[in-house]
Scaffold this active site. Structure first.
Site, short mmCIF file in Angstrom:
data_model
loop_
_atom_site.label_atom_id
_atom_site.label_comp_id
_atom_site.label_asym_id
_atom_site.label_seq_id
_atom_site.Cartn_x
_atom_site.Cartn_y
_atom_site.Cartn_z
N ASN A 201 0.66 -4.57 4.73
CA ASN A 201 0.51 -3.67 3.59
C ASN A 201 -1.00 -3.44 3.39
O ASN A 201 -1.81 -4.23 3.90
CB ASN A 201 1.21 -4.22 2.34
N ASN B 141 11.20 -11.99 -2.12
CA ASN B 141 11.74 -11.09 -1.10
C ASN B 141 12.91 -11.67 -0.31
O ASN B 141 13.37 -11.06 0.66
CB ASN B 141 10.63 -10.69 -0.11
N ARG C 18 7.84 -10.97 9.12
CA ARG C 18 8.52 -11.73 8.07
C ARG C 18 9.99 -12.05 8.37
O ARG C 18 10.63 -12.80 7.61
CB ARG C 18 8.40 -11.00 6.72
N HIS D 189 6.42 -2.07 -2.85
CA HIS D 189 7.64 -2.68 -3.40
C HIS D 189 7.77 -2.22 -4.86
O HIS D 189 6.75 -2.05 -5.54
CB HIS D 189 7.52 -4.22 -3.45
N CYS E 123 6.01 -11.55 -7.21
CA CYS E 123 6.37 -11.78 -5.80
C CYS E 123 6.59 -13.26 -5.48
O CYS E 123 7.29 -13.60 -4.53
CB CYS E 123 5.26 -11.29 -4.88
N1 ARG Z 1 2.26 -9.90 2.33
C1 ARG Z 1 3.57 -9.74 1.76
C2 ARG Z 1 4.26 -8.53 2.40
O1 ARG Z 1 3.59 -7.57 2.70
C3 ARG Z 1 3.49 -9.60 0.29
C4 ARG Z 1 4.83 -9.53 -0.38
C5 ARG Z 1 4.74 -9.34 -1.85
N2 ARG Z 1 6.03 -9.40 -2.44
C6 ARG Z 1 6.48 -8.60 -3.39
N3 ARG Z 1 7.62 -8.88 -3.94
N4 ARG Z 1 5.84 -7.54 -3.76
O2 ARG Z 1 5.44 -8.52 2.61
#
Ligand code: ARG
Length: 270
Positions: free
Chosen positions: A27, A74, A93, A170, A265
């Site tokens: 991201n 997540n 992930r 998100h 998050c």
């Molecule tokens: N680095 C993680 C990703 O890009 C951050 C996730 C953040 N989570 C959230 N629920 N916004 O997936």
């Protein structure tokens, strides 16, 4: 009256940042070197702030090869004794999925979504504002189509929210429900049609500034009448929240921001 967002929080799951680093960029916020000691301190402050509001915090150990596993929000979407499991958009992930599945099974949850191919990033994109209303973000990470299946979790209405652009990737980066009529939100992150729908259903919503949005102020958790948010809530926003009876607890999330994440998050509502 339906129970508001803050009332829904009784028990949550968190993953201590034992192996939290930033080693890839999936991201636009990701980059920089994580100060591990600081990350642990910040994570503990958030955990304490949640416990101070009377919420029980369960924990799951982080797997050493999965640096983003701290963002356990997540892992899936929980509804009563069921969970709809996530399917990550990025291969970086995907390895987290099996560990969450194991935890959910060991903790008595009925699991859905195991066999479905549609992208879905759980509580990062899907949040209940009350037991009858699911706000369902789609775009960068979750597919719109998946919500037809997420619906099988129970009897509630699904409001699909289109996320535009790549910064607010998100739903929880730009939208935090406060009560039956209001959310803390950043309008430019949504398509025009979704902006209109949010305002129609939540007319008392509080829009944050560009600067607050960049500080991830919307990545907040509402626990009863407390809004736990990263540092950066403007005085004007604090005053509006105070008028509505909400106190703001700001927690420094600088280390997690290096991965594009903050308060919301790091926490999965159970
Ligand atoms: N680095 C993680 C990703 O890009 C951050 C996730 C953040 N989570 C959230 N629920 N916004 O997936």
């Amino acid at each position: 009256m339906a129970r508001a967002a803050g009332q829904l929080m009784k028990r949550v799951l968190m993953v201590p940042p034992q192996h939290f680093t930033v080693t890839y960029a999936i991201n636009p916020w990701m980059g920089g070197t994580v100060d591990k000691t600081k990350a642990f301190k910040q994570w503990n402050e958030l955990k304490n702030a949640i416990e101070d509001e009377g919420v029980e915090v369960l924990t799951l150990d982080q797997v050493s090869t999965l640096p983003d596993m701290v963002f356990v929000c997540n892992s899936g979407l929980v509804h009563k004794d069921k969970v709809y499991l996530s399917r990550f958009a990025h291969k970086e992930r995907s390895g987290e999925q099996e560990h969450y599945l194991k935890w959910f099974k060991a903790n008595g949850f009925k699991t859905l979504g195991e066999d479905y191919p549609e992208r879905f990033e759980g509580g990062g994109d899907a949040v209940f504002s009350d037991p009858n209303t699911l706000w369902a973000g789609y775009g960068a990470r979750s597919s719109e189509k998946v919500y037809g299946k997420v619906q099988s979790l129970g009897d509630f209405e699904v409001v699909r929210c289109e996320l535009v652009g790549d910064k607010f990737y998100h739903l929880d980066t730009c939208f935090a429900p406060l009560d039956e009529k209001a959310a803390l939100w950043y309008p430019p992150a949504f398509s025009k049609a979704t902006q209109d729908e949010i305002l129609r259903r939540l007319p008392n919503s509080i829009a944050v500034s560009d600067e607050e949005a960049k500080a991830f102020v919307c990545n907040a958790i509402t626990v009863r009448k407390a809004v736990l948010s990263p540092i950066g809530v403007a005085d004007k926003t604090k005053a509006t929240l105070a008028e509505r009876g909400f106190k703001v607890v700001e927690v420094d999330m600088s280390e997690f921001m290096k991965s594009g994440g903050a308060c919301q998050c790091l926490v999965l509502r159970l």
